[in-house]
Design an enzyme around this catalytic site. Structure first.
Site, mmCIF file in Angstrom:
data_model
loop_
_atom_site.group_PDB
_atom_site.id
_atom_site.type_symbol
_atom_site.label_atom_id
_atom_site.label_comp_id
_atom_site.label_asym_id
_atom_site.label_seq_id
_atom_site.Cartn_x
_atom_site.Cartn_y
_atom_site.Cartn_z
ATOM 1 N N HIS A 186 14.048 10.167 -29.673
ATOM 2 C CA HIS A 186 14.033 11.358 -30.524
ATOM 3 C C HIS A 186 13.952 10.968 -31.994
ATOM 4 O O HIS A 186 14.468 11.679 -32.857
ATOM 5 C CB HIS A 186 15.277 12.218 -30.274
ATOM 6 C CG HIS A 186 15.379 12.731 -28.868
ATOM 7 N ND1 HIS A 186 15.927 11.983 -27.858
ATOM 8 C CD2 HIS A 186 14.989 13.901 -28.304
ATOM 9 C CE1 HIS A 186 15.879 12.671 -26.721
ATOM 10 N NE2 HIS A 186 15.319 13.838 -26.973
ATOM 11 N N GLU A 212 3.616 17.876 -20.927
ATOM 12 C CA GLU A 212 2.896 17.799 -22.205
ATOM 13 C C GLU A 212 1.388 17.704 -21.998
ATOM 14 O O GLU A 212 0.618 18.289 -22.774
ATOM 15 C CB GLU A 212 3.402 16.599 -23.007
ATOM 16 C CG GLU A 212 4.784 16.770 -23.597
ATOM 17 C CD GLU A 212 5.921 16.598 -22.594
ATOM 18 O OE1 GLU A 212 7.066 16.980 -22.915
ATOM 19 O OE2 GLU A 212 5.641 16.067 -21.496
#
Length: 383
Positions: free
Chosen positions: A187, A117
Protein backbone atom coordinates in the site's frame (compact mmCIF):
# COMPACT_ATOMS: atom_id res chain seq x y z
CA UNK A 1 12.19 -15.68 30.41
CA UNK A 2 8.56 -15.25 31.41
CA UNK A 3 9.32 -11.96 33.11
CA UNK A 4 11.28 -10.77 30.10
CA UNK A 5 8.48 -11.76 27.73
CA UNK A 6 5.89 -9.99 29.85
CA UNK A 7 8.13 -6.96 30.09
CA UNK A 8 8.41 -6.76 26.32
CA UNK A 9 4.66 -7.15 25.92
CA UNK A 10 3.95 -4.40 28.41
CA UNK A 11 6.52 -2.12 26.89
CA UNK A 12 4.75 -2.40 23.54
CA UNK A 13 1.38 -1.72 25.14
CA UNK A 14 2.34 1.31 27.21
CA UNK A 15 1.29 4.71 25.89
CA UNK A 16 3.98 7.24 25.05
CA UNK A 17 5.14 9.19 28.07
CA UNK A 18 3.99 6.63 30.66
CA UNK A 19 6.04 6.20 33.82
CA UNK A 20 8.29 3.20 34.43
CA UNK A 21 6.40 0.04 35.40
CA UNK A 22 7.40 -2.67 37.90
CA UNK A 23 6.55 -6.22 36.85
CA UNK A 24 6.56 -9.34 39.05
CA UNK A 25 8.03 -12.37 37.31
CA UNK A 26 8.14 -16.10 38.08
CA UNK A 27 9.83 -16.98 41.36
CA UNK A 28 9.19 -13.58 42.90
CA UNK A 29 11.73 -11.78 40.69
CA UNK A 30 11.06 -8.13 39.87
CA UNK A 31 11.91 -6.33 36.69
CA UNK A 32 11.70 -2.56 36.26
CA UNK A 33 10.83 -1.31 32.78
CA UNK A 34 12.03 2.02 31.43
CA UNK A 35 9.39 4.30 29.91
CA UNK A 36 8.86 3.62 26.19
CA UNK A 37 10.39 5.84 23.56
CA UNK A 38 8.07 8.48 22.08
CA UNK A 39 6.19 7.26 19.02
CA UNK A 40 7.08 8.82 15.68
CA UNK A 41 4.01 10.53 14.27
CA UNK A 42 5.26 13.42 12.13
CA UNK A 43 5.16 13.19 8.32
CA UNK A 44 8.38 13.57 6.34
CA UNK A 45 7.12 16.84 4.83
CA UNK A 46 4.87 19.77 5.65
CA UNK A 47 2.14 20.78 3.23
CA UNK A 48 2.04 24.46 2.34
CA UNK A 49 -1.06 25.40 0.30
CA UNK A 50 -0.76 27.43 -2.86
CA UNK A 51 -2.53 30.79 -2.98
CA UNK A 52 -6.23 30.45 -3.77
CA UNK A 53 -6.81 30.72 -7.52
CA UNK A 54 -8.89 33.70 -8.57
CA UNK A 55 -9.45 32.96 -12.25
CA UNK A 56 -11.95 30.10 -11.80
CA UNK A 57 -14.64 31.73 -9.69
CA UNK A 58 -15.92 30.81 -6.24
CA UNK A 59 -13.68 28.61 -4.09
CA UNK A 60 -14.36 26.30 -1.17
CA UNK A 61 -12.06 24.77 1.44
CA UNK A 62 -11.34 21.19 0.38
CA UNK A 63 -8.80 18.52 1.14
CA UNK A 64 -7.43 16.43 -1.70
CA UNK A 65 -10.03 13.66 -1.62
CA UNK A 66 -12.82 16.25 -1.57
CA UNK A 67 -11.31 17.98 -4.60
CA UNK A 68 -11.35 14.61 -6.39
CA UNK A 69 -15.01 14.17 -5.44
CA UNK A 70 -15.75 17.65 -6.76
CA UNK A 71 -14.03 16.88 -10.07
CA UNK A 72 -15.97 13.62 -10.47
CA UNK A 73 -19.21 15.42 -9.60
CA UNK A 74 -18.49 18.04 -12.27
CA UNK A 75 -17.68 15.34 -14.84
CA UNK A 76 -20.87 13.35 -14.18
CA UNK A 77 -22.97 16.51 -14.29
CA UNK A 78 -21.51 17.65 -17.60
CA UNK A 79 -21.42 14.32 -19.45
CA UNK A 80 -24.50 12.06 -19.25
CA UNK A 81 -22.46 9.15 -20.65
CA UNK A 82 -19.85 9.30 -17.86
CA UNK A 83 -19.76 6.38 -15.44
CA UNK A 84 -17.60 5.65 -12.37
CA UNK A 85 -16.84 2.09 -11.32
CA UNK A 86 -14.43 0.10 -9.18
CA UNK A 87 -14.14 -1.75 -5.90
CA UNK A 88 -16.39 -0.18 -3.23
CA UNK A 89 -16.93 3.10 -5.11
CA UNK A 90 -20.72 2.88 -4.69
CA UNK A 91 -20.54 3.62 -0.97
CA UNK A 92 -17.81 6.22 -1.40
CA UNK A 93 -14.63 4.19 -1.70
CA UNK A 94 -12.06 3.39 0.96
CA UNK A 95 -10.74 6.96 0.78
CA UNK A 96 -14.22 8.54 0.38
CA UNK A 97 -13.44 10.00 -3.04
CA UNK A 98 -16.82 8.98 -4.51
CA UNK A 99 -18.96 9.61 -1.45
CA UNK A 100 -22.48 10.75 -2.30
CA UNK A 101 -22.15 10.33 -6.05
CA UNK A 102 -24.27 7.16 -6.34
CA UNK A 103 -27.10 8.83 -4.44
CA UNK A 104 -26.88 11.87 -6.71
CA UNK A 105 -26.45 10.16 -10.09
CA UNK A 106 -27.87 6.68 -9.59
CA UNK A 107 -26.59 3.15 -9.38
CA UNK A 108 -26.31 2.85 -13.18
CA UNK A 109 -23.61 5.54 -13.27
CA UNK A 110 -21.69 4.89 -10.04
CA UNK A 111 -21.35 1.21 -9.24
CA UNK A 112 -19.18 -1.47 -7.69
CA UNK A 113 -17.23 -4.11 -9.59
CA UNK A 114 -15.87 -7.51 -8.58
CA UNK A 115 -12.37 -7.62 -7.06
CA UNK A 116 -10.72 -7.99 -10.45
CA UNK A 117 -8.45 -5.20 -11.67
CA UNK A 118 -8.00 -6.78 -15.08
CA UNK A 119 -11.77 -6.88 -15.44
CA UNK A 120 -12.19 -3.30 -14.24
CA UNK A 121 -9.84 -1.92 -16.88
CA UNK A 122 -11.07 -4.27 -19.61
CA UNK A 123 -14.64 -3.19 -18.86
CA UNK A 124 -13.53 0.45 -18.98
CA UNK A 125 -11.91 -0.05 -22.38
CA UNK A 126 -15.14 -1.51 -23.70
CA UNK A 127 -17.21 1.40 -22.39
CA UNK A 128 -14.79 3.96 -23.82
CA UNK A 129 -14.76 2.28 -27.25
CA UNK A 130 -18.52 2.84 -27.49
CA UNK A 131 -17.92 6.57 -27.05
CA UNK A 132 -18.98 6.85 -23.41
CA UNK A 133 -16.71 8.27 -20.70
CA UNK A 134 -15.24 5.62 -18.41
CA UNK A 135 -13.71 6.56 -15.05
CA UNK A 136 -12.24 3.44 -13.43
CA UNK A 137 -10.84 3.26 -9.91
CA UNK A 138 -8.12 0.84 -8.89
CA UNK A 139 -8.31 0.76 -5.10
CA UNK A 140 -4.53 1.03 -4.63
CA UNK A 141 -1.84 1.66 -7.24
CA UNK A 142 -0.05 -1.40 -5.84
CA UNK A 143 -2.89 -3.54 -7.22
CA UNK A 144 -2.86 -2.13 -10.74
CA UNK A 145 -0.51 -4.86 -11.96
CA UNK A 146 -3.18 -7.49 -12.71
CA UNK A 147 -4.52 -4.89 -15.18
CA UNK A 148 -1.10 -4.27 -16.72
CA UNK A 149 -1.85 -6.26 -19.87
CA UNK A 150 -5.16 -4.50 -20.43
CA UNK A 151 -3.51 -1.09 -20.03
CA UNK A 152 -0.34 -1.54 -22.09
CA UNK A 153 -1.49 -4.06 -24.70
CA UNK A 154 -5.09 -2.98 -25.18
CA UNK A 155 -5.85 0.55 -23.99
CA UNK A 156 -2.54 2.08 -25.10
CA UNK A 157 -2.57 0.39 -28.53
CA UNK A 158 -6.27 0.42 -29.44
CA UNK A 159 -6.12 3.50 -31.66
CA UNK A 160 -2.88 2.48 -33.34
CA UNK A 161 -3.83 -1.10 -34.15
CA UNK A 162 -7.17 -0.05 -35.66
CA UNK A 163 -5.67 2.70 -37.78
CA UNK A 164 -7.67 5.22 -35.72
CA UNK A 165 -10.96 3.60 -36.68
CA UNK A 166 -11.55 2.90 -32.99
CA UNK A 167 -10.07 4.19 -29.76
CA UNK A 168 -10.61 4.14 -26.00
CA UNK A 169 -9.45 7.69 -25.40
CA UNK A 170 -12.39 8.33 -23.05
CA UNK A 171 -10.86 6.05 -20.40
CA UNK A 172 -9.38 7.47 -17.18
CA UNK A 173 -7.94 5.18 -14.52
CA UNK A 174 -7.62 6.59 -10.98
CA UNK A 175 -5.50 5.01 -8.25
CA UNK A 176 -4.22 6.04 -4.79
CA UNK A 177 -0.43 6.17 -4.96
CA UNK A 178 2.73 6.56 -2.91
CA UNK A 179 3.78 6.19 0.70
CA UNK A 180 1.41 6.94 3.55
CA UNK A 181 3.47 6.34 6.69
CA UNK A 182 2.29 2.80 7.45
CA UNK A 183 1.38 1.16 4.13
CA UNK A 184 4.30 -1.29 3.90
CA UNK A 185 4.82 -3.47 0.83
CA UNK A 186 1.38 -3.46 -0.76
CA UNK A 187 0.00 0.00 0.00
CA UNK A 188 2.97 2.31 -0.61
CA UNK A 189 4.27 1.76 -4.13
CA UNK A 190 4.83 4.34 -6.86
CA UNK A 191 4.51 2.40 -10.15
CA UNK A 192 4.53 5.29 -12.65
CA UNK A 193 7.78 4.20 -14.32
CA UNK A 194 6.30 0.83 -15.31
CA UNK A 195 3.77 2.61 -17.52
CA UNK A 196 6.06 5.42 -18.73
CA UNK A 197 7.66 2.91 -21.12
CA UNK A 198 4.37 2.55 -23.01
CA UNK A 199 3.39 4.98 -25.80
CA UNK A 200 -0.34 5.65 -26.10
CA UNK A 201 -1.24 6.52 -22.51
CA UNK A 202 -0.80 9.60 -20.33
CA UNK A 203 0.33 9.53 -16.69
CA UNK A 204 -0.46 12.38 -14.30
CA UNK A 205 0.35 12.89 -10.59
CA UNK A 206 -0.87 16.03 -8.75
CA UNK A 207 0.70 17.70 -5.72
CA UNK A 208 -2.33 19.40 -4.15
CA UNK A 209 -6.14 19.69 -4.10
CA UNK A 210 -6.25 22.57 -6.62
CA UNK A 211 -3.95 20.69 -8.98
CA UNK A 212 -5.78 17.40 -8.48
CA UNK A 213 -9.17 18.71 -9.57
CA UNK A 214 -7.90 20.62 -12.60
CA UNK A 215 -5.63 17.83 -13.79
CA UNK A 216 -8.23 15.10 -13.24
CA UNK A 217 -10.82 16.99 -15.26
CA UNK A 218 -8.23 17.46 -18.02
CA UNK A 219 -7.54 13.71 -18.00
CA UNK A 220 -11.25 12.93 -18.26
CA UNK A 221 -11.60 15.35 -21.20
CA UNK A 222 -8.41 14.21 -22.93
CA UNK A 223 -8.89 11.92 -25.92
CA UNK A 224 -6.21 9.49 -24.81
CA UNK A 225 -6.40 6.90 -22.03
CA UNK A 226 -4.96 8.44 -18.85
CA UNK A 227 -3.68 7.04 -15.58
CA UNK A 228 -4.21 9.46 -12.71
CA UNK A 229 -2.22 8.61 -9.59
CA UNK A 230 -3.40 10.32 -6.39
CA UNK A 231 -0.92 10.78 -3.48
CA UNK A 232 -2.93 9.17 -0.71
CA UNK A 233 -0.91 10.70 2.12
CA UNK A 234 -2.29 14.05 0.90
CA UNK A 235 -5.96 12.98 0.85
CA UNK A 236 -6.52 14.60 4.24
CA UNK A 237 -3.18 16.29 4.93
CA UNK A 238 -3.48 18.71 1.99
CA UNK A 239 -6.14 21.43 2.28
CA UNK A 240 -6.63 24.39 -0.07
CA UNK A 241 -9.25 26.75 -1.41
CA UNK A 242 -10.48 24.89 -4.49
CA UNK A 243 -12.77 26.32 -7.19
CA UNK A 244 -16.26 24.84 -7.08
CA UNK A 245 -16.90 25.05 -10.84
CA UNK A 246 -15.02 22.95 -13.41
CA UNK A 247 -11.61 24.16 -14.56
CA UNK A 248 -8.79 22.57 -16.49
CA UNK A 249 -5.02 22.51 -15.93
CA UNK A 250 -3.06 21.59 -19.09
CA UNK A 251 -1.37 18.21 -19.23
CA UNK A 252 2.31 17.80 -20.12
CA UNK A 253 3.20 21.23 -18.74
CA UNK A 254 5.57 21.29 -15.78
CA UNK A 255 5.29 24.20 -13.37
CA UNK A 256 8.14 26.26 -11.98
CA UNK A 257 7.10 26.82 -8.36
CA UNK A 258 10.20 28.76 -7.36
CA UNK A 259 12.83 30.36 -9.57
CA UNK A 260 16.49 29.90 -8.75
CA UNK A 261 19.97 30.15 -10.22
CA UNK A 262 22.17 27.42 -8.73
CA UNK A 263 20.33 24.06 -8.73
CA UNK A 264 17.20 22.69 -10.43
CA UNK A 265 15.03 20.45 -8.22
CA UNK A 266 12.43 18.26 -9.96
CA UNK A 267 9.74 16.08 -8.38
CA UNK A 268 6.06 15.20 -8.59
CA UNK A 269 3.25 14.32 -6.20
CA UNK A 270 4.13 14.29 -2.49
CA UNK A 271 7.83 14.71 -3.17
CA UNK A 272 7.23 18.25 -4.44
CA UNK A 273 6.63 19.33 -0.85
CA UNK A 274 9.87 17.69 0.22
CA UNK A 275 11.97 19.55 -2.35
CA UNK A 276 10.25 22.83 -1.49
CA UNK A 277 11.53 22.39 2.05
CA UNK A 278 14.94 21.40 0.73
CA UNK A 279 15.10 24.57 -1.34
CA UNK A 280 14.44 26.65 1.77
CA UNK A 281 17.10 24.72 3.71
CA UNK A 282 19.66 25.16 0.94
CA UNK A 283 19.04 28.89 0.79
CA UNK A 284 19.23 29.30 4.55
CA UNK A 285 22.20 27.02 5.32
CA UNK A 286 24.25 27.21 2.12
CA UNK A 287 23.15 30.38 0.37
CA UNK A 288 22.20 28.17 -2.61
CA UNK A 289 19.36 29.33 -4.87
CA UNK A 290 17.17 26.43 -6.02
CA UNK A 291 14.66 26.35 -8.86
CA UNK A 292 11.76 24.06 -7.87
CA UNK A 293 9.75 22.33 -10.60
CA UNK A 294 6.65 20.14 -10.32
CA UNK A 295 6.67 17.82 -13.33
CA UNK A 296 2.95 16.91 -12.91
CA UNK A 297 2.71 14.85 -16.12
CA UNK A 298 5.03 11.85 -16.33
CA UNK A 299 4.06 10.87 -19.85
CA UNK A 300 4.42 12.78 -22.14
CA UNK A 301 6.71 14.86 -19.91
CA UNK A 302 7.75 18.48 -20.37
CA UNK A 303 11.36 18.26 -21.52
CA UNK A 304 11.49 21.91 -22.55
CA UNK A 305 10.82 23.37 -19.10
CA UNK A 306 13.30 21.04 -17.38
CA UNK A 307 16.09 21.56 -19.91
CA UNK A 308 15.59 25.33 -19.96
CA UNK A 309 16.03 25.39 -16.19
CA UNK A 310 19.14 23.19 -16.23
CA UNK A 311 20.77 25.38 -18.88
CA UNK A 312 20.36 28.25 -16.41
CA UNK A 313 21.41 26.49 -13.19
CA UNK A 314 23.92 23.91 -14.44
CA UNK A 315 22.83 21.36 -11.83
CA UNK A 316 19.89 18.96 -11.54
CA UNK A 317 18.45 16.91 -8.71
CA UNK A 318 15.49 14.60 -9.36
CA UNK A 319 13.68 12.93 -6.48
CA UNK A 320 10.92 10.33 -6.30
CA UNK A 321 9.71 7.68 -3.86
CA UNK A 322 9.98 4.78 -6.33
CA UNK A 323 13.18 2.70 -6.38
CA UNK A 324 16.27 4.21 -7.99
CA UNK A 325 16.93 1.63 -10.71
CA UNK A 326 14.62 2.15 -13.67
CA UNK A 327 12.75 4.97 -11.93
CA UNK A 328 11.53 7.87 -14.05
CA UNK A 329 14.39 9.99 -12.74
CA UNK A 330 16.59 7.87 -14.99
CA UNK A 331 14.70 9.00 -18.09
CA UNK A 332 14.86 12.66 -17.08
CA UNK A 333 18.56 12.35 -16.28
CA UNK A 334 19.35 10.72 -19.62
CA UNK A 335 17.45 13.33 -21.63
CA UNK A 336 19.02 16.25 -19.77
CA UNK A 337 22.49 14.75 -20.20
CA UNK A 338 21.91 14.51 -23.95
CA UNK A 339 20.39 17.98 -24.31
CA UNK A 340 22.34 20.01 -21.73
CA UNK A 341 25.70 18.26 -21.43
CA UNK A 342 27.84 21.36 -21.99
CA UNK A 343 25.82 23.32 -19.43
CA UNK A 344 26.23 20.85 -16.56
CA UNK A 345 28.48 21.92 -13.66
CA UNK A 346 28.10 18.64 -11.75
CA UNK A 347 26.78 15.11 -12.32
CA UNK A 348 22.98 14.85 -12.21
CA UNK A 349 21.76 13.59 -8.85
CA UNK A 350 18.90 11.12 -8.28
CA UNK A 351 17.54 10.91 -4.74
CA UNK A 352 15.03 8.07 -4.72
CA UNK A 353 13.80 5.04 -2.83
CA UNK A 354 16.12 2.08 -2.41
CA UNK A 355 16.11 -0.99 -4.65
CA UNK A 356 14.20 -3.02 -2.08
CA UNK A 357 10.55 -3.78 -1.40
CA UNK A 358 8.88 -0.88 0.40
CA UNK A 359 9.38 -1.47 4.15
CA UNK A 360 6.98 -0.99 7.04
CA UNK A 361 8.78 0.07 10.22
CA UNK A 362 11.81 1.17 8.23
CA UNK A 363 9.84 3.56 6.00
CA UNK A 364 11.49 6.65 7.59
CA UNK A 365 14.86 5.32 6.43
CA UNK A 366 13.61 4.32 2.98
CA UNK A 367 11.94 7.50 1.78
CA UNK A 368 14.03 10.19 0.04
CA UNK A 369 13.55 12.80 2.75
CA UNK A 370 14.80 16.38 2.84
CA UNK A 371 18.08 15.45 4.53
CA UNK A 372 19.05 13.06 1.74
CA UNK A 373 18.16 15.71 -0.84
CA UNK A 374 20.08 18.36 1.10
CA UNK A 375 23.19 16.15 1.19
CA UNK A 376 22.91 15.66 -2.58
CA UNK A 377 22.74 19.43 -3.13
CA UNK A 378 25.79 19.93 -0.92
CA UNK A 379 27.70 17.33 -2.92
CA UNK A 380 26.77 18.97 -6.24
CA UNK A 381 27.72 22.45 -5.07
CA UNK A 382 31.12 21.19 -3.88
CA UNK A 383 31.80 19.11 -6.98
Amino acid sequence: MAAAGLALALRGALPSGAAAVTVRGRGGLWSRLPPPAPRRSAAHFSFQPDPAPTEYGETQKMNLFQSITSALDNALAKDPTAVIFGEDVAFGGVFRCTVGLRDKYGKDRVFNTPLCEQGIVGFGIGIAVTGATAIAEIQFADYIFPAFDQIVNEAAKYRYRSGDLFNCGNLTIRAPWGCVGHGALYHSQSPEAFFAHCPGIKIVIPRSPVQAKGLLLSCIEDKNPCIFFEPKILYRAAVEQVPVDPYYIPLSQAEVLQTGSDVTLVAWGTQVHVIKEVAAMAQEKLGVSCEVIDLKTILPWDTETICKSVVKTGRLLISHEAPLTGGFASEISSTVQEECFLNLEAPISRVCGYDTPFPHIFEPFYIPDKWKCYDAILKMINY
